[in-house]
Scaffold this motif. Structure first.
Motif, PDB file in Angstrom:
ATOM      1  N   GLY A  81     -15.150  -9.951   2.788  1.00 44.43           N
ATOM      2  CA  GLY A  81     -15.149  -8.831   3.737  1.00 44.43           C
ATOM      3  C   GLY A  81     -14.752  -7.542   3.045  1.00 44.43           C
ATOM      4  O   GLY A  81     -14.118  -7.541   1.991  1.00 44.43           O
ATOM      5  N   SER A  82     -15.104  -6.426   3.639  1.00 47.27           N
ATOM      6  CA  SER A  82     -14.868  -5.121   3.030  1.00 47.27           C
ATOM      7  C   SER A  82     -13.668  -4.391   3.615  1.00 47.27           C
ATOM      8  O   SER A  82     -13.359  -3.279   3.214  1.00 47.27           O
ATOM      9  CB  SER A  82     -16.118  -4.244   3.193  1.00 47.27           C
ATOM     10  OG  SER A  82     -16.451  -4.103   4.570  1.00 47.27           O
ATOM     11  N   ARG A  83     -12.982  -4.993   4.580  1.00 45.89           N
ATOM     12  CA  ARG A  83     -11.894  -4.291   5.254  1.00 45.89           C
ATOM     13  C   ARG A  83     -10.523  -4.836   4.872  1.00 45.89           C
ATOM     14  O   ARG A  83      -9.541  -4.606   5.571  1.00 45.89           O
ATOM     15  CB  ARG A  83     -12.090  -4.378   6.769  1.00 45.89           C
ATOM     16  CG  ARG A  83     -13.433  -3.820   7.243  1.00 45.89           C
ATOM     17  CD  ARG A  83     -13.563  -3.871   8.741  1.00 45.89           C
ATOM     18  NE  ARG A  83     -12.582  -3.020   9.402  1.00 45.89           N
ATOM     19  CZ  ARG A  83     -12.468  -2.909  10.725  1.00 45.89           C
ATOM     20  NH1 ARG A  83     -13.286  -3.611  11.514  1.00 45.89           N
ATOM     21  NH2 ARG A  83     -11.542  -2.133  11.251  1.00 45.89           N
ATOM     22  N   ARG A  84     -10.452  -5.560   3.777  1.00 38.30           N
ATOM     23  CA  ARG A  84      -9.175  -6.106   3.329  1.00 38.30           C
ATOM     24  C   ARG A  84      -8.320  -4.978   2.749  1.00 38.30           C
ATOM     25  O   ARG A  84      -8.778  -4.171   1.948  1.00 38.30           O
ATOM     26  CB  ARG A  84      -9.395  -7.195   2.275  1.00 38.30           C
ATOM     27  CG  ARG A  84     -10.236  -8.357   2.775  1.00 38.30           C
ATOM     28  CD  ARG A  84     -10.472  -9.389   1.683  1.00 38.30           C
ATOM     29  NE  ARG A  84      -9.262 -10.102   1.348  1.00 38.30           N
ATOM     30  CZ  ARG A  84      -8.872 -11.236   1.936  1.00 38.30           C
ATOM     31  NH1 ARG A  84      -9.617 -11.753   2.906  1.00 38.30           N
ATOM     32  NH2 ARG A  84      -7.765 -11.834   1.573  1.00 38.30           N
ATOM     33  N   ARG A  85      -7.066  -4.940   3.128  1.00 40.19           N
ATOM     34  CA  ARG A  85      -6.176  -3.858   2.708  1.00 40.19           C
ATOM     35  C   ARG A  85      -5.255  -4.267   1.571  1.00 40.19           C
ATOM     36  O   ARG A  85      -4.483  -3.436   1.069  1.00 40.19           O
ATOM     37  CB  ARG A  85      -5.346  -3.376   3.899  1.00 40.19           C
ATOM     38  CG  ARG A  85      -6.169  -2.714   5.005  1.00 40.19           C
ATOM     39  CD  ARG A  85      -5.284  -2.285   6.150  1.00 40.19           C
ATOM     40  NE  ARG A  85      -4.648  -3.434   6.806  1.00 40.19           N
ATOM     41  CZ  ARG A  85      -3.749  -3.329   7.773  1.00 40.19           C
ATOM     42  NH1 ARG A  85      -3.369  -2.135   8.192  1.00 40.19           N
ATOM     43  NH2 ARG A  85      -3.232  -4.419   8.324  1.00 40.19           N
TER      44      ARG A  85
ATOM     45  N   ARG B 183      -4.449 -13.172   1.070  1.00 36.76           N
ATOM     46  CA  ARG B 183      -3.339 -12.901   1.973  1.00 36.76           C
ATOM     47  C   ARG B 183      -2.372 -14.081   1.924  1.00 36.76           C
ATOM     48  O   ARG B 183      -2.730 -15.201   1.564  1.00 36.76           O
ATOM     49  CB  ARG B 183      -3.847 -12.706   3.392  1.00 36.76           C
ATOM     50  CG  ARG B 183      -4.813 -11.529   3.574  1.00 36.76           C
ATOM     51  CD  ARG B 183      -5.136 -11.346   5.044  1.00 36.76           C
ATOM     52  NE  ARG B 183      -6.009 -10.193   5.265  1.00 36.76           N
ATOM     53  CZ  ARG B 183      -7.326 -10.292   5.472  1.00 36.76           C
ATOM     54  NH1 ARG B 183      -7.906 -11.483   5.489  1.00 36.76           N
ATOM     55  NH2 ARG B 183      -8.059  -9.207   5.667  1.00 36.76           N
TER      56      ARG B 183
END
Length: 267
Positions: free
Chosen positions: A25-29, A34
């Motif tokens: 995914g591209s929205r990992r911060r 994790r």
């Protein structure tokens, strides 16, 4: 954060979700996995994993360590290091430190090798003994010199090692592999602190938390007198001498490096 927690955090951040079969995914911060993903892969609760990474629990069971090793895709050396970090240190009665010494038998043995560079390192990677050929190969292999300190802080070593970047990466991974039971030893802490302060290269490598107990291989030198050398090395633990390692260098017979070693022996 404990040594265990720091190690888990760094190894977690170095893995990508796709490395372990999870969607990226591209929205990992956050970099890497994790915490909840590691917990899921290891089959433990998120709260328990959080306690481990924060240093609130430093002695997980062997079963948990095995699960974490699989989840983080640790190799054999890294798994051993992880387990050593969780081994409780037994209190010992402090005695006056005795200088490390090499037995006369080992000294006589390496002195009898006229064309084979050989040296003995102690627990802090300081050379305790060396034969004439080792010193002829490099003055930084002489007794009393800390080879780890020399590798990073002596400018000449960048010229001497033709594969300096590769060599230093291996050296730091090897250092981490042998110090896990004694990682809080004051002399080890002083060495790591000095190198971290004065060498950006060491600081970067140390932060990667790589572990590799490589005891044989090939390295390339650029000797100021005989030129380029490709030598095989062996590291052998000395029985009856805790933390002492015999290191030898030799060239493959019939190669230019073999002929150059013979020449160096007669200079």
């Amino acid at each position: 954060m404990s040594n265990l927690g720091e190690y888990l955090k760094v190894r977690r951040e170095r893995l990508r979700p796709e490395d372990v079969g999870l969607p990226g995914g591209s929205r990992r911060r956050v970099p890497g996995l994790r915490r909840e993903e590691v917990a899921l892969l290891a089959g433990i609760s998120v709260e328990y994993y959080l306690r481990l990474e924060q240093g609130r629990d430093q002695h997980p069971s062997d079963q948990v360590l095995d699960s974490l090793s699989r989840a983080l895709q640790l190799d054999a050396d890294s798994e051993t290091y992880l387990k050593n970090l969780t081994t409780p240190t037994k209190p010992v009665r402090r005695r006056a430190a005795r200088p490390e010494q090499v037995s006369t038998g080992i000294q006589s043995l390496i002195d009898s090798w006229p064309t084979t560079p050989a040296l003995v390192q102690g627990r802090y990677l300081t050379t305790l003994a060396a034969n004439r050929m080792a010193v002829a190969l490099s003055p930084f292999f002489a007794p009393g010199v800390n080879t780890m300190r020399a590798a990073f802080l002596e400018p000449e070593m960048r010229e001497f090692y033709l594969d300096w970047d590769e060599m230093t990466a291996k050296a730091v991974a090897y250092l981490r592999s042998i110090i896990a039971p004694d990682i809080d030893d004051p002399q080890i802490a002083t060495l790591i602190g000095e190198l971290s302060l004065h060498s950006d290269r060491f600081s970067t490598l140390w932060a990667k938390q790589d572990v590799r107990q490589k005891t044989s291989g090939t390295t390339r030198f650029n000797h100021p007198q005989v030129g380029p050398l490709t030598l095989n090395y062996e590291k052998l633990a000395l029985p009856g001498a805790p933390h002492q390692m015999l290191i030898t260098y030799h060239a493959t017979p019939g190669t230019p490096s073999h002929d150059k070693l013979q020449l160096l022996a007669h200079l």
